[in-house]
Design a protein around this motif. Structure first.
Motif, PDB file in Angstrom:
ATOM      1  N   GLY A  37     -26.744 -45.816 -55.736  1.00 39.56           N
ATOM      2  CA  GLY A  37     -25.916 -46.684 -54.909  1.00 39.56           C
ATOM      3  C   GLY A  37     -26.605 -47.253 -53.690  1.00 39.56           C
ATOM      4  O   GLY A  37     -25.991 -48.010 -52.924  1.00 39.56           O
ATOM      5  N   ILE A  38     -27.887 -46.922 -53.482  1.00 41.76           N
ATOM      6  CA  ILE A  38     -28.622 -47.429 -52.324  1.00 41.76           C
ATOM      7  C   ILE A  38     -29.541 -48.560 -52.779  1.00 41.76           C
ATOM      8  O   ILE A  38     -30.261 -48.418 -53.776  1.00 41.76           O
ATOM      9  N   PRO A  39     -29.506 -49.715 -52.095  1.00 41.26           N
ATOM     10  CA  PRO A  39     -30.320 -50.858 -52.542  1.00 41.26           C
ATOM     11  C   PRO A  39     -31.818 -50.559 -52.493  1.00 41.26           C
ATOM     12  O   PRO A  39     -32.307 -49.899 -51.573  1.00 41.26           O
ATOM     13  N   VAL A  40     -32.522 -51.048 -53.515  1.00 47.47           N
ATOM     14  CA  VAL A  40     -33.968 -50.854 -53.635  1.00 47.47           C
ATOM     15  C   VAL A  40     -34.664 -52.203 -53.509  1.00 47.47           C
ATOM     16  O   VAL A  40     -34.259 -53.191 -54.129  1.00 47.47           O
ATOM     17  N   TYR A  41     -35.712 -52.243 -52.697  1.00 50.79           N
ATOM     18  CA  TYR A  41     -36.508 -53.450 -52.505  1.00 50.79           C
ATOM     19  C   TYR A  41     -37.971 -53.134 -52.831  1.00 50.79           C
ATOM     20  O   TYR A  41     -38.400 -51.982 -52.765  1.00 50.79           O
ATOM     21  N   TYR A  42     -38.712 -54.185 -53.147  1.00 52.61           N
ATOM     22  CA  TYR A  42     -40.116 -54.016 -53.534  1.00 52.61           C
ATOM     23  C   TYR A  42     -41.004 -54.929 -52.694  1.00 52.61           C
ATOM     24  O   TYR A  42     -40.663 -56.091 -52.451  1.00 52.61           O
ATOM     25  N   ALA A  43     -42.134 -54.372 -52.267  1.00 50.69           N
ATOM     26  CA  ALA A  43     -43.167 -55.167 -51.588  1.00 50.69           C
ATOM     27  C   ALA A  43     -44.456 -54.982 -52.372  1.00 50.69           C
ATOM     28  O   ALA A  43     -44.802 -53.858 -52.749  1.00 50.69           O
TER      29      ALA A  43
END
Length: 267
Positions: free
Chosen positions: A69-75
């Motif tokens: 339920g926690i948003p995941v971002y990618y760099a």
């Protein structure tokens, strides 16, 4: 908001080209899942994975755009293979995520297990203070049975603030005295709680570093070294906490089995 940032851009030749973060260390969890499940006992608002070209797709396939339920971002940490043999180091990794970091964050390695209380300490620091922080692991707890290791050793003042971080190379249990170290000396395991303005400072340092070393195919700009310089130059304040959590890391294929056994015995 407080984010958790994992550096997971590399694959290891010593680990047979596999992604160490995906080592299966419990029946149901990979190393990165085990670490995330420790971290997420705290109310982190965002997960950021700093990936490389070889880890980007596997991580996106495994985690998608959310985890529990926690948003995941990618760099993406990118480097030009025509000019470089390896990425530009951990400062470069962190600065790859600069556009995602407008809030305080905890940054750590995706190849290590730090302990659930360790995440709690740094999370609570960022919730309650405006300074930066790190955890000191006792040197005797983070040595290897298979040869020397490099560690960033802290000097800490009476106010529990870091005064310097000195990179010591090839440390073993047998050469502590000749290096002026003790078993109880505290060292960094690439685990920091940082305010977002630190990323802007590091990004400027990185630009200058790349210009200075543009013909060097191997040199790296390392996070403990540069943070240590910022502390010594009084550009940032960094509080230090001591943790009694057991640190575990994976370097070689046999470490996967050893970590699995240690976790089983400690549960």
């Amino acid at each position: 908001m407080v984010s958790i940032v994992y550096m997971v851009a590399g694959v290891s030749s010593r680990f047979q080209g596999r992604i160490k973060s995906f080592a299966q260390i419990t029946e149901n969890e990979t190393l990165i899942e085990y670490s995330l499940n420790q971290a997420l006992k705290n109310s982190f608002d965002k997960i950021i994975f700093i990936v490389g070209e070889k880890t980007e797709q596997p991580f996106k396939e495994k985690f998608g755009d959310s985890y529990k339920g926690i948003p995941v971002y990618y760099a993406l940490q990118y480097f030009d293979t025509r000019l470089r043999d390896r990425p530009w180091g951990t400062v470069d990794a962190l600065c790859s995520a600069k556009n995602l970091l407008s809030e305080p964050f905890v940054v750590c390695s995706g190849d290590d297990i730090y302990g659930k209380n360790s995440f709690k300490i740094l999370f609570n620091h960022l919730k309650n203070k405006k300074t930066n922080a790190t955890l000191g692991y006792k040197l005797k707890e983070v040595l290897s049975n298979k040869g020397g290791v490099n560690r960033g050793v802290f000097k800490i003042d009476s106010n529990n603030q870091v005064k310097s971080i000195t990179e010591e190379f090839n440390i073993t249990g047998d050469n502590l005295e000749e290096k002026g170290l003790m078993e109880e000396s505290l060292c960094s395991m690439l685990f920091f709680a940082l305010q977002p303005k630190v990323v802007s400072i590091l990004d400027d340092i990185l630009i200058n570093f790349k210009e200075k070393h543009n013909n060097d195919r191997k040199i790296e700009c390392l996070l403990p070294n540069e943070i240590g310089k910022l502390i010594e130059n009084r550009k940032i304040i960094m509080d230090a906490y001591i943790t009694n959590d057991k640190w575990l890391g994976i370097t070689n294929p046999e470490d996967e089995i050893a970590v699995r056994e240690q976790l089983r015995n400690s549960s």
